[in-house]
Design a protein around this motif. Structure first.
Motif, mmCIF file in Angstrom:
data_model
loop_
_atom_site.group_PDB
_atom_site.id
_atom_site.type_symbol
_atom_site.label_atom_id
_atom_site.label_comp_id
_atom_site.label_asym_id
_atom_site.label_seq_id
_atom_site.Cartn_x
_atom_site.Cartn_y
_atom_site.Cartn_z
ATOM 1 N N THR A 141 0.820 -1.222 0.000
ATOM 2 C CA THR A 141 0.000 0.000 0.000
ATOM 3 C C THR A 141 0.847 1.262 0.000
ATOM 4 O O THR A 141 0.304 2.359 -0.091
ATOM 5 C CB THR A 141 -0.986 0.029 1.180
ATOM 6 O OG1 THR A 141 -0.273 -0.073 2.419
ATOM 7 C CG2 THR A 141 -1.988 -1.101 1.057
ATOM 8 N N LEU A 195 -10.155 0.294 4.238
ATOM 9 C CA LEU A 195 -9.914 0.377 2.800
ATOM 10 C C LEU A 195 -10.836 -0.564 2.029
ATOM 11 O O LEU A 195 -11.373 -0.195 0.976
ATOM 12 C CB LEU A 195 -8.452 0.059 2.488
ATOM 13 C CG LEU A 195 -8.049 0.202 1.019
ATOM 14 C CD1 LEU A 195 -8.236 1.641 0.533
ATOM 15 C CD2 LEU A 195 -6.599 -0.236 0.816
ATOM 16 N N ALA A 229 -5.545 5.142 -2.321
ATOM 17 C CA ALA A 229 -6.891 4.642 -2.592
ATOM 18 C C ALA A 229 -7.256 4.772 -4.065
ATOM 19 O O ALA A 229 -7.893 3.884 -4.645
ATOM 20 C CB ALA A 229 -7.911 5.377 -1.716
ATOM 21 N N TRP A 261 -3.154 8.718 1.881
ATOM 22 C CA TRP A 261 -4.241 7.724 1.804
ATOM 23 C C TRP A 261 -5.034 7.915 0.510
ATOM 24 O O TRP A 261 -5.360 6.943 -0.179
ATOM 25 C CB TRP A 261 -5.158 7.840 3.017
ATOM 26 C CG TRP A 261 -6.291 6.839 2.996
ATOM 27 C CD1 TRP A 261 -7.444 6.919 2.275
ATOM 28 C CD2 TRP A 261 -6.334 5.596 3.704
ATOM 29 N NE1 TRP A 261 -8.217 5.809 2.489
ATOM 30 C CE2 TRP A 261 -7.562 4.980 3.351
ATOM 31 C CE3 TRP A 261 -5.474 4.959 4.586
ATOM 32 C CZ2 TRP A 261 -7.946 3.742 3.895
ATOM 33 C CZ3 TRP A 261 -5.851 3.728 5.108
ATOM 34 C CH2 TRP A 261 -7.077 3.129 4.757
ATOM 35 N N GLU A 275 -14.141 1.101 1.811
ATOM 36 C CA GLU A 275 -14.127 2.220 0.860
ATOM 37 C C GLU A 275 -14.145 1.726 -0.578
ATOM 38 O O GLU A 275 -14.799 2.335 -1.443
ATOM 39 C CB GLU A 275 -12.885 3.079 1.089
ATOM 40 C CG GLU A 275 -12.944 3.948 2.319
ATOM 41 C CD GLU A 275 -11.741 4.877 2.428
ATOM 42 O OE1 GLU A 275 -10.951 4.960 1.464
ATOM 43 O OE2 GLU A 275 -11.598 5.525 3.485
ATOM 44 N N MET A 276 -13.419 0.654 -0.855
ATOM 45 C CA MET A 276 -13.324 0.154 -2.229
ATOM 46 C C MET A 276 -14.601 -0.580 -2.656
ATOM 47 O O MET A 276 -14.947 -0.594 -3.830
ATOM 48 C CB MET A 276 -12.122 -0.784 -2.370
ATOM 49 C CG MET A 276 -10.771 -0.106 -2.205
ATOM 50 S SD MET A 276 -10.387 1.116 -3.490
ATOM 51 C CE MET A 276 -10.670 2.647 -2.581
#
Length: 272
Positions: free
Chosen positions: A108, A169, A133, A129, A172-173
């Motif tokens: 990441t 994450l 992302a 971030w 969010e994805m």
């Protein structure tokens, strides 16, 4: 739970020799790296002959290919370098699909421009971030297209540092293709044995249902990494908690020498 090892633990750039060494050390599965086939880890192209050689070698050795390394700095401060990494990741993802490997492991990233595994103070900035992302969303589009999963690993020096970050994450994805690689030694830096056990236990509980691959690396109390079984990570507890959480995937060791590998294989197989 199958016990495996990083293929790069063993020297060589011919997959038949490397995968035979994996087998002979006592491992059933491996996390492969294209460097073990004489290519860059993140190549511009993977020739058909290389894919054929990897597949043939795995079959001959009887070793399962359970993940392929696709790491590049997904939070590099230079977007041109991120773009180049994504281009190479597309090659790795396509190769993974052609070899019927289920998972590509990622990094990441970090704002450190020189080392994707090194911390940088700007990692805590919200822009780091956000860049990571955006990169992850593009990577997931490639993964969806080829039917493979992507694995993110909480790592103290990277943007995703904790189990909470990893689950955030994934939310969010909004993609079932984004999974977690859980390495207990990467969940803390300096800790007592009791503190480490508590941190790892909480992470297993937090990530339950999201973990596709567990790693077996260790740490000493002073923060130095160690071979599995030599440090303060309570592996019997870690493995028992993984099982209780419903995990039955591969447990892959790394951060050890080729000479240490057979002993670590025996140690881990005695626990699973």
């Amino acid at each position: 739970m199958q016990v495996g090892v990083f293929a790069k633990t063993f020297p060589g750039s011919e997959p038949d020799g490397v995968l035979a060494a994996v087998r002979d050390a006592g491992f059933a599965v491996t996390q492969f790296n294209l460097a073990c086939a004489g290519l860059p880890s993140m190549p511009d192209d993977v020739p058909d002959e290389a894919i054929g050689a990897i597949g043939t070698a795995a079959k001959a050795a009887g070793v399962g290919l359970i993940a392929l390394s696709g790491t590049y700095n997904m939070a590099h401060p230079d977007n041109r370098i991120r773009d180049d990494g994504l281009r190479r990741l597309a090659v790795v993802i396509e190769t993974t699909a052609r070899l019927s490997i289920p998972l590509v492991t990622l990094c990441t990233g970090t704002r450190n421009p020189d080392d994707q595994w090194a911390h940088h103070p700007d990692n805590a900035d919200p822009s780091a971030w956000a860049d990571m992302a955006r990169e992850m969303a593009k990577a997931l589009q490639l993964a969806e297209r080829h039917g493979v999963d992507l694995g993110i690993e909480p790592e103290q020096a990277n943007i995703v540092t904790s189990a909470d970050d990893a689950v955030r994450l994934i939310a969010e994805m909004g993609s079932k293709r984004l999974r977690i690689v859980l390495d207990p030694a990467n969940l803390f830096e300096r800790a007592s044995a009791d503190e480490a056990r508590a941190i790892v236990a909480a992470a297993v509980e937090r990530t339950a249902g999201h973990v596709s691959l567990a790693h077996a690396k260790d740490r000493f109390a002073d923060g130095r990494f160690a071979t599995a079984g030599q440090g303060i990570v309570d592996f019997p507890d870690f493995i028992a908690r993984l099982k209780a959480a419903g995990f039955d995937g591969p447990l892959v060791t790394h951060g050890l020498s080729a000479e240490e590998a057979p002993g670590v294989a025996r140690f881990l197989k005695g626990l699973v």
